[in-house]
Design a protein around this motif. Sequence first.
Motif, short mmCIF file in Angstrom:
data_model
loop_
_atom_site.label_atom_id
_atom_site.label_comp_id
_atom_site.label_asym_id
_atom_site.label_seq_id
_atom_site.Cartn_x
_atom_site.Cartn_y
_atom_site.Cartn_z
N SER A 100 0.83 -1.20 0.00
CA SER A 100 0.00 0.00 0.00
C SER A 100 0.87 1.25 0.00
N GLN A 101 0.27 2.32 -0.49
CA GLN A 101 0.92 3.62 -0.45
C GLN A 101 -0.15 4.69 -0.42
N GLU A 102 0.09 5.74 0.36
CA GLU A 102 -0.83 6.86 0.41
C GLU A 102 -0.46 7.86 -0.68
N VAL A 103 -1.48 8.35 -1.37
CA VAL A 103 -1.27 9.33 -2.43
C VAL A 103 -2.22 10.51 -2.21
N VAL A 104 -1.81 11.68 -2.69
CA VAL A 104 -2.68 12.86 -2.65
C VAL A 104 -3.18 13.09 -4.07
N LEU A 105 -4.48 13.04 -4.23
CA LEU A 105 -5.10 13.15 -5.55
C LEU A 105 -5.63 14.56 -5.79
N GLN A 106 -5.33 15.10 -6.95
CA GLN A 106 -5.85 16.39 -7.40
C GLN A 106 -6.85 16.10 -8.53
N PRO A 107 -7.78 17.00 -8.77
CA PRO A 107 -8.73 16.75 -9.87
C PRO A 107 -7.99 16.53 -11.19
N GLY A 108 -8.46 15.56 -11.93
CA GLY A 108 -7.84 15.23 -13.21
C GLY A 108 -7.90 13.73 -13.46
N GLU A 109 -7.10 13.30 -14.42
CA GLU A 109 -7.10 11.89 -14.81
C GLU A 109 -5.72 11.29 -14.58
N TYR A 110 -5.72 10.07 -14.06
CA TYR A 110 -4.50 9.33 -13.77
C TYR A 110 -4.58 8.00 -14.51
N VAL A 111 -3.44 7.38 -14.67
CA VAL A 111 -3.37 6.05 -15.26
C VAL A 111 -2.51 5.20 -14.33
N TYR A 112 -2.89 3.93 -14.16
CA TYR A 112 -2.08 3.00 -13.37
C TYR A 112 -1.84 1.75 -14.18
N PHE A 113 -0.64 1.18 -13.99
CA PHE A 113 -0.26 0.00 -14.77
C PHE A 113 0.88 -0.72 -14.06
N SER A 114 1.06 -1.97 -14.44
CA SER A 114 2.17 -2.76 -13.92
C SER A 114 3.42 -2.43 -14.73
N ALA A 115 4.56 -2.32 -14.06
CA ALA A 115 5.81 -2.02 -14.76
C ALA A 115 6.19 -3.14 -15.72
N VAL A 116 5.78 -4.36 -15.41
CA VAL A 116 6.10 -5.51 -16.27
C VAL A 116 5.22 -5.52 -17.51
N LEU A 117 3.96 -5.12 -17.35
CA LEU A 117 3.00 -5.12 -18.47
C LEU A 117 2.42 -3.72 -18.66
#
Length: 150
Positions: free
Chosen positions: A121-138
């Motif tokens: 787990s990790q805590e993140v601070v989100l601002q309005p907008g769009e994010y993308v998440y993906f695996s470094a391997v794929l």
Amino acid sequence: MPKSRSSSVFMLGAAIVCTSVVAAALTLSTRSWVLPKRTPVTSLPSKPQAQPQGPSQFFQVWVHRNEIMPDLIYARPGRALLRAENETGGDIELLVERLNQNQANTPQASIRTVNKAKRASQEVVLQPGEYVYFSAVLPQLKGRLIVVAR
């Protein structure tokens, strides 16, 4: 003899009625004695109570060998705890990047499992907008995180 029998029945009935009345009176008086009395608040605390400072949102992303689930998450701006669930049997690295128009994506988080751990787990601070998440391997398998201000 009939008079003594009828007087015995009358006395027995009267004793039962009197016992019932006394039991009801004791029950009512005991209830009023047991209930706590409410006292009005005369002063307020001098300092406001501290609110917990933990993240207000929690998201889980499952990383499999051939997919990432969910592929779309909606969130509010602010602090969030992002948990990567490792379903690959090996180590993973889940990358989160903020999408920028006409610029390179901005890295926001890198969540790694060590020694084939099941989750990280990790805590993140989100601002309005769009994010993308993906695996470094794929990196071709991506999910979207959309942060909308209410």
